[in-house]
Design a protein around this motif. Structure first.
Motif, PDB file in Angstrom:
ATOM      1  N   GLU A 135      67.908   0.456  68.603  1.00  8.13           N
ATOM      2  CA  GLU A 135      67.597  -0.963  68.458  1.00  8.13           C
ATOM      3  C   GLU A 135      66.099  -1.234  68.517  1.00  8.13           C
ATOM      4  O   GLU A 135      65.624  -2.264  68.055  1.00  8.13           O
ATOM      5  CB  GLU A 135      68.284  -1.778  69.555  1.00  8.13           C
ATOM      6  N   TYR A 136      65.325  -0.328  69.103  1.00  5.66           N
ATOM      7  CA  TYR A 136      63.901  -0.547  69.319  1.00  5.66           C
ATOM      8  C   TYR A 136      63.073   0.458  68.544  1.00  5.66           C
ATOM      9  O   TYR A 136      63.501   1.581  68.290  1.00  5.66           O
ATOM     10  CB  TYR A 136      63.550  -0.420  70.805  1.00  5.66           C
ATOM     11  N   THR A 137      61.864   0.051  68.202  1.00  5.04           N
ATOM     12  CA  THR A 137      60.884   0.981  67.668  1.00  5.04           C
ATOM     13  C   THR A 137      59.825   1.217  68.736  1.00  5.04           C
ATOM     14  O   THR A 137      59.704   0.447  69.702  1.00  5.04           O
ATOM     15  CB  THR A 137      60.210   0.417  66.410  1.00  5.04           C
ATOM     16  N   ALA A 138      59.048   2.276  68.558  1.00  5.08           N
ATOM     17  CA  ALA A 138      57.995   2.577  69.526  1.00  5.08           C
ATOM     18  C   ALA A 138      56.989   1.434  69.607  1.00  5.08           C
ATOM     19  O   ALA A 138      56.483   1.102  70.685  1.00  5.08           O
ATOM     20  CB  ALA A 138      57.298   3.881  69.147  1.00  5.08           C
ATOM     21  N   SER A 139      56.685   0.814  68.474  1.00  8.33           N
ATOM     22  CA  SER A 139      55.726  -0.304  68.491  1.00  8.33           C
ATOM     23  C   SER A 139      56.276  -1.495  69.256  1.00  8.33           C
ATOM     24  O   SER A 139      55.532  -2.216  69.932  1.00  8.33           O
ATOM     25  CB  SER A 139      55.371  -0.722  67.058  1.00  8.33           C
ATOM     26  N   ASP A 140      57.612  -1.726  69.175  1.00  5.20           N
ATOM     27  CA  ASP A 140      58.236  -2.787  69.976  1.00  5.20           C
ATOM     28  C   ASP A 140      57.979  -2.556  71.463  1.00  5.20           C
ATOM     29  O   ASP A 140      57.587  -3.464  72.203  1.00  5.20           O
ATOM     30  CB  ASP A 140      59.760  -2.811  69.764  1.00  5.20           C
ATOM     31  N   LEU A 141      58.227  -1.328  71.899  1.00  3.40           N
ATOM     32  CA  LEU A 141      58.106  -1.007  73.317  1.00  3.40           C
ATOM     33  C   LEU A 141      56.660  -1.130  73.788  1.00  3.40           C
ATOM     34  O   LEU A 141      56.389  -1.661  74.859  1.00  3.40           O
ATOM     35  CB  LEU A 141      58.630   0.403  73.579  1.00  3.40           C
ATOM     36  N   VAL A 142      55.725  -0.615  72.989  1.00  6.64           N
ATOM     37  CA  VAL A 142      54.312  -0.684  73.372  1.00  6.64           C
ATOM     38  C   VAL A 142      53.852  -2.133  73.442  1.00  6.64           C
ATOM     39  O   VAL A 142      53.158  -2.548  74.381  1.00  6.64           O
ATOM     40  CB  VAL A 142      53.449   0.122  72.380  1.00  6.64           C
ATOM     41  N   GLY A 143      54.243  -2.939  72.446  1.00  5.70           N
ATOM     42  CA  GLY A 143      53.855  -4.348  72.454  1.00  5.70           C
ATOM     43  C   GLY A 143      54.420  -5.098  73.639  1.00  5.70           C
ATOM     44  O   GLY A 143      53.731  -5.918  74.260  1.00  5.70           O
ATOM     45  N   THR A 144      55.673  -4.826  73.986  1.00  9.57           N
ATOM     46  CA  THR A 144      56.289  -5.481  75.135  1.00  9.57           C
ATOM     47  C   THR A 144      55.614  -5.074  76.434  1.00  9.57           C
ATOM     48  O   THR A 144      55.405  -5.897  77.327  1.00  9.57           O
ATOM     49  CB  THR A 144      57.790  -5.140  75.195  1.00  9.57           C
ATOM     50  N   LEU A 145      55.275  -3.799  76.563  1.00  7.63           N
ATOM     51  CA  LEU A 145      54.588  -3.330  77.767  1.00  7.63           C
ATOM     52  C   LEU A 145      53.259  -4.053  77.963  1.00  7.63           C
ATOM     53  O   LEU A 145      52.881  -4.413  79.081  1.00  7.63           O
ATOM     54  CB  LEU A 145      54.359  -1.818  77.687  1.00  7.63           C
ATOM     55  N   LYS A 146      52.542  -4.277  76.869  1.00  2.00           N
ATOM     56  CA  LYS A 146      51.230  -4.912  76.964  1.00  2.00           C
ATOM     57  C   LYS A 146      51.325  -6.378  77.373  1.00  2.00           C
ATOM     58  O   LYS A 146      50.454  -6.879  78.096  1.00  2.00           O
ATOM     59  CB  LYS A 146      50.507  -4.804  75.617  1.00  2.00           C
ATOM     60  N   THR A 147      52.354  -7.072  76.904  1.00  2.00           N
ATOM     61  CA  THR A 147      52.411  -8.517  77.112  1.00  2.00           C
ATOM     62  C   THR A 147      53.266  -8.961  78.300  1.00  2.00           C
ATOM     63  O   THR A 147      53.054 -10.040  78.840  1.00  2.00           O
ATOM     64  CB  THR A 147      52.959  -9.215  75.842  1.00  2.00           C
ATOM     65  N   GLN A 148      54.239  -8.131  78.717  1.00  2.00           N
ATOM     66  CA  GLN A 148      55.187  -8.605  79.718  1.00  2.00           C
ATOM     67  C   GLN A 148      55.337  -7.678  80.930  1.00  2.00           C
ATOM     68  O   GLN A 148      56.319  -7.779  81.666  1.00  2.00           O
ATOM     69  CB  GLN A 148      56.562  -8.802  79.070  1.00  2.00           C
ATOM     70  N   TYR A 149      54.362  -6.799  81.140  1.00  2.00           N
ATOM     71  CA  TYR A 149      54.513  -5.861  82.260  1.00  2.00           C
ATOM     72  C   TYR A 149      54.523  -6.578  83.604  1.00  2.00           C
ATOM     73  O   TYR A 149      55.180  -6.132  84.555  1.00  2.00           O
ATOM     74  CB  TYR A 149      53.414  -4.792  82.212  1.00  2.00           C
ATOM     75  N   VAL A 150      53.793  -7.702  83.724  1.00  2.00           N
ATOM     76  CA  VAL A 150      53.787  -8.452  84.984  1.00  2.00           C
ATOM     77  C   VAL A 150      55.171  -9.032  85.261  1.00  2.00           C
ATOM     78  O   VAL A 150      55.699  -8.934  86.377  1.00  2.00           O
ATOM     79  CB  VAL A 150      52.725  -9.569  84.952  1.00  2.00           C
ATOM     80  N   SER A 151      55.786  -9.613  84.253  1.00  2.00           N
ATOM     81  CA  SER A 151      57.135 -10.154  84.417  1.00  2.00           C
ATOM     82  C   SER A 151      58.128  -9.049  84.739  1.00  2.00           C
ATOM     83  O   SER A 151      59.063  -9.246  85.519  1.00  2.00           O
ATOM     84  CB  SER A 151      57.567 -10.886  83.134  1.00  2.00           C
TER      85      SER A 151
END
Length: 424
Positions: free
Chosen positions: A77-93
């Motif tokens: 369901e996910y691509t590597a770019s999805d995961l990297v982008g999510t890590l950058k923007t939502q790691y605090v949450s």
């Protein structure tokens, strides 16, 4: 020999037919089939109404395959770019999500005297939301275009990726390898995840072309064989077979991922249903009532902490009041991962299985209710406070800049296939 095979076929046929009927009933009623699968396992298991004998070993093997397929399809369901982008923007949450929801489970295990390993396991049970249930609820409620939906999905992506670190730690603790061995296992896991993400980002298309085939049979055999091989190697390295399967899914993209999802989804649904039944089989129904009050209290507490998690994450994304409450209510459901974790750790603390079963049963039913009614209840309560502004739900529909808009034809924002249905 002939009699054993006959009994095996009869038992398997009866179980699978019963699962199909239960799935149809759940679909008619509009909720997840997981509670019914768990109840079926309780009915067929030790101390149940009709214990299984001939098919128990086969069901145990099918359950292992079910976990692997659940994680493979999740990775697809996910691509590597999805995961990297999510890590950058939502790691605090994501960090807030872990603290608010894992700590209550760990604290309850310690208060019950179960020890640190069971505390880590129960913390995982209460931490991870059900991607399948939530994706289905979002689609059913028509919220795919809401501003808060990418925030909810971002939290789910972080939780799924966190499993690549959490499961090896839990596996090492369950194996009793000690601090040094656990550190090595964690380093192997982190290194493997990092390498896979790098390769997927740089060479994902090359890998997908190598695996690709116009023949559905060849594609099915190659992807399934590769997944089982990698899962077995990961299990041998004590990294977790589930994580290995998840990483295979991430490494595949494009048409290959789409084709593999279409081919493997029916197998995933079958074996995942078997997995939930197997978990119920391993739980003695008489052991649930003594832990039911604890499960209910923990379910209520962690439902509230999940609502707080979603509210905070949506607030960070600049979403107004109504969307914050909807995000929080949507995250309440627990399901497939909670059962996977409990299944791994049930040997450490026998009461963990019954507690996890009752806990998931409660929240997989409460989750869709919370998703639907948290925001209206919060709006009604806020009206009782003079001067409190109330945001109308319709104002929340737009697409945030940091996350691509969901495809309105699917239950998942990045791929056309939708989220796992049996995980629902």
């Amino acid at each position: 020999m002939h009699e054993n095979i006959t009994a095996l076929l009869i038992e398997l046929g009866a179980v699978i037919l019963a699962l199909g009927i239960l799935g149809r009933i759940a679909g008619r009623l509009g909720f997840s089939p997981i509670p019914l699968y768990l109840l079926a396992g309780l009915a067929f298991g030790r101390g149940g109404l009709l214990p299984l004998a001939a098919s128990e070993e086969f069901v145990a093997t099918g359950a292992e395959i079910g976990v692997i397929l659940l994680l493979l399809l999740l990775g697809l369901e996910y691509t590597a770019s999805d995961l990297v982008g999510t890590l950058k923007t939502q790691y605090v949450s994501g960090a807030v999500d872990f603290l608010l929801n894992a700590l209550p489970g760990a604290a309850v295990a310690l208060l019950l005297g179960w020890g640190p390993v069971a505390a880590v396991a129960l913390g995982g049970v209460t931490w991870i939301s059900s991607s399948g249930v939530i994706a289905k609820v979002v689609g059913d409620l028509g919220r795919l275009g809401n501003r808060e939906t990418p925030v909810v999905l971002g939290i789910l992506v972080l939780e799924d990726l966190s499993m690549a670190v959490y499961l090896p730690i839990l596996t090492a603790m369950l194996a009793g390898v000690g601090l040094a061995g656990g550190s090595v296992t964690l380093l192997i896991s982190l290194g493997t995840v990092s390498v896979v993400l790098f390769i997927a980002l740089r060479y994902g298309r090359v890998i997908s072309r190598a695996v690709s085939s116009d023949n559905p049979e060849m594609l099915l055999l190659v992807v399934l064989g590769l997944t089982l091989l990698v899962a077995g190697i990961a299990q041998h390295l004590q990294v977790s077979a589930a994580v290995g399967a998840f990483l295979v899914g991430i490494a595949l993209s494009g048409e290959v991922a789409h084709g593999a999802r279409n081919l493997l989804s029916p197998l995933r649904d079958l074996f995942a249903a078997v997995f939930f039944v197997f978990f119920g089989l391993s739980t003695v129904p008489a052991e649930i009532p003594p832990v039911l009050a604890i499960a209910l209290g923990l379910a209520v507490l962690t439902a509230l902490t999940k609502i707080a998690t979603g509210w905070y994450a949506a607030r960070r994304a600049g979403i107004k009041s109504a969307g914050r409450w909807r995000a929080g209510g949507t995250l309440v459901a627990r399901g497939e991962f909670s059962i996977v974790i409990a299944g791994l750790a049930v040997g450490v603390e026998p009461k963990l299985g019954p507690l996890a079963t009752a806990y998931v049963l409660i929240l997989v039913i409460l989750g869709p209710v919370a998703a639907r009614y948290t925001e209206p209840v919060a709006r009604r309560l806020s009206k009782t406070k003079p001067g409190t502004p109330v945001q109308a739900p319709a104002a929340e529909h737009s697409t945030p800049q940091q996350t691509p808009p969901p495809d309105p034809t699917t239950d998942h924002p990045h791929t056309p296939s939708g989220a796992p249905s049996v995980g629902a």
